[in-house]
Design an enzyme around this catalytic site. Sequence first.
Site, short mmCIF file in Angstrom:
data_model
loop_
_atom_site.label_atom_id
_atom_site.label_comp_id
_atom_site.label_asym_id
_atom_site.label_seq_id
_atom_site.Cartn_x
_atom_site.Cartn_y
_atom_site.Cartn_z
N LYS A 156 0.85 -1.20 0.00
CA LYS A 156 0.00 0.00 0.00
C LYS A 156 0.88 1.25 0.00
O LYS A 156 0.62 2.20 -0.74
CB LYS A 156 -0.94 0.00 1.23
CG LYS A 156 -2.07 -1.00 1.08
CD LYS A 156 -2.95 -1.13 2.33
CE LYS A 156 -3.98 -2.22 2.09
NZ LYS A 156 -4.96 -2.38 3.18
N GLN A 188 -4.96 -1.66 9.31
CA GLN A 188 -4.91 -2.96 8.63
C GLN A 188 -5.54 -4.04 9.52
O GLN A 188 -5.25 -4.11 10.71
CB GLN A 188 -3.44 -3.31 8.31
CG GLN A 188 -3.26 -4.54 7.48
CD GLN A 188 -3.83 -4.40 6.07
OE1 GLN A 188 -3.87 -3.31 5.50
NE2 GLN A 188 -4.26 -5.50 5.49
N ASP A 244 -11.45 2.82 3.83
CA ASP A 244 -11.91 1.43 3.72
C ASP A 244 -13.43 1.37 3.56
O ASP A 244 -13.97 0.31 3.24
CB ASP A 244 -11.53 0.65 4.99
CG ASP A 244 -10.27 -0.19 4.83
OD1 ASP A 244 -9.97 -0.59 3.69
OD2 ASP A 244 -9.60 -0.46 5.85
N1 LIG Z 1 -8.23 -2.52 6.64
C1 LIG Z 1 -8.25 -3.53 5.75
N2 LIG Z 1 -7.72 -4.71 6.08
C2 LIG Z 1 -7.78 -5.73 5.18
C3 LIG Z 1 -8.34 -5.55 3.88
C4 LIG Z 1 -8.87 -4.29 3.57
O1 LIG Z 1 -9.42 -4.04 2.47
N3 LIG Z 1 -8.80 -3.30 4.53
N4 LIG Z 1 -8.28 -6.57 2.93
C5 LIG Z 1 -7.46 -7.74 3.20
C6 LIG Z 1 -6.01 -7.61 2.85
N5 LIG Z 1 -5.71 -6.82 1.65
C7 LIG Z 1 -5.59 -5.48 1.81
O2 LIG Z 1 -5.52 -4.95 2.87
C8 LIG Z 1 -5.37 -7.44 0.42
C9 LIG Z 1 -5.53 -8.80 0.24
C10 LIG Z 1 -5.12 -9.40 -0.96
C11 LIG Z 1 -4.56 -8.66 -1.98
C12 LIG Z 1 -4.05 -9.29 -3.24
O3 LIG Z 1 -3.62 -8.59 -4.12
N6 LIG Z 1 -4.05 -10.62 -3.32
C13 LIG Z 1 -3.41 -11.33 -4.43
C14 LIG Z 1 -2.74 -12.59 -3.90
C15 LIG Z 1 -1.69 -12.28 -2.88
C16 LIG Z 1 -0.89 -13.50 -2.48
O4 LIG Z 1 -0.23 -14.06 -3.34
O5 LIG Z 1 -0.91 -13.84 -1.28
C17 LIG Z 1 -4.42 -11.75 -5.47
O6 LIG Z 1 -5.57 -12.03 -5.11
O7 LIG Z 1 -4.05 -11.77 -6.63
C18 LIG Z 1 -4.42 -7.30 -1.80
C19 LIG Z 1 -4.83 -6.71 -0.61
C20 LIG Z 1 -7.51 -8.08 4.69
N7 LIG Z 1 -7.26 -6.94 5.49
#
Ligand SMILES: Nc1nc2c(c(=O)[nH]1)N[C@@H](CN(C=O)c1ccc(C(=O)N[C@@H](CCC(=O)O)C(=O)O)cc1)CN2
Length: 300
Positions: A54, A98, A121
């Site tokens: 981020k 987070q 968020d």
């Molecule tokens: N305050 C927040 N906490 C969390 C959120 C959120 O939106 N706000 N979401 C998730 C975590 N997250 C961002 O924070 C997030 C999760 C996954 C990805 C992502 O790009 N995933 C990839 C795979 C990643 C991997 O290989 O492990 C994909 O799907 O292609 C981005 C952001 C929980 N917490």
Amino acid sequence: MSADILDGKAFAATIRARVAGHVTRLKDSHGITPGLAVVLVGEDPASEVYVRNKGIATVETGMNSFEHKLPAETPEADLYALIDRLNADPAVHGILVQFPVPAHLSERDIVARIAPEKDVDGLSVINAGLLASGQNAMASCTPLGCLMLLRETLGDLTGKDAVVIGRSNLVGKPMAQLLLRDSCTVTIAHSRTKDLAETVRRADIVVAAVGRAQMVPGDWIKPGACVIDVGINRIPAPEKGEGKTRLVGDVDFASAREVAGHITPVPGGVGPLTIACLLANTVTACCRIHGLDEPEGLTA
Ligand SMILES: Nc1nc2c(c(=O)[nH]1)N[C@@H](CN(C=O)c1ccc(C(=O)N[C@@H](CCC(=O)O)C(=O)O)cc1)CN2
Ligand SMILES: [Mg+2]
């Protein structure tokens, strides 16, 4: 039939480019640099990666990034004191903590502490209420990304039958509200829905956000439907070696891609849109705080 596989990474890059364009205009025309503050409590390794990504994405789009890392045992009062300072800081337009947070902290109370206009968020009850009543809300990042991808893929969504599987505050409920706002006929299904297979078979748009690995098989999908898989589940992958794992979604990709018209993969589908839309929401928050026009192409 083999579905068109939607490239979330590429679309996320498009959203980031739009964000960067708006940031340049804010700087050049108004002397304003949007700022995003991200707070991480504890040392969850996955969260550390997300927070780092981020910060990098924020700086790459020309915005200011403020990262706050607190020890796992941080008292609630200290976290709230930090949030209060960020709420009052004019250089900060977006704040997020987070998740998950350590067990002694409450996600609900944390979100309630963040000023609604800086809640990028989109999780506060104020933003949920604004979204549900059709007003200018901050929409939560993953559903906003899904909506943008659906519009990009299908064009006008009016009249489409959409089924959202999952009713979480982070994804299911705001996703349903956003689809309703675009004049879809929306059904919210979940793990207790009586005939889930039949419900999903009616859908032109399926958004799977239930958190169960490969739960939606291809024979639930209406031929030609657009399938958005929000699930990120880690399952054993003995084919990669002992103890190895791999990521899968809530949809059984192999069978669903034979039936669907469009489908998002996991990884590389919806995941990358989450951070791109966080940047979009930060620009939106900045424009609203300064009384400027809504940034085109970044909001619901
Ligand atoms: N305050 C927040 N906490 C969390 C959120 C959120 O939106 N706000 N979401 C998730 C975590 N997250 C961002 O924070 C997030 C999760 C996954 C990805 C992502 O790009 N995933 C990839 C795979 C990643 C991997 O290989 O492990 C994909 O799907 O292609 C981005 C952001 C929980 N917490
Ligand atoms: Mg959580």
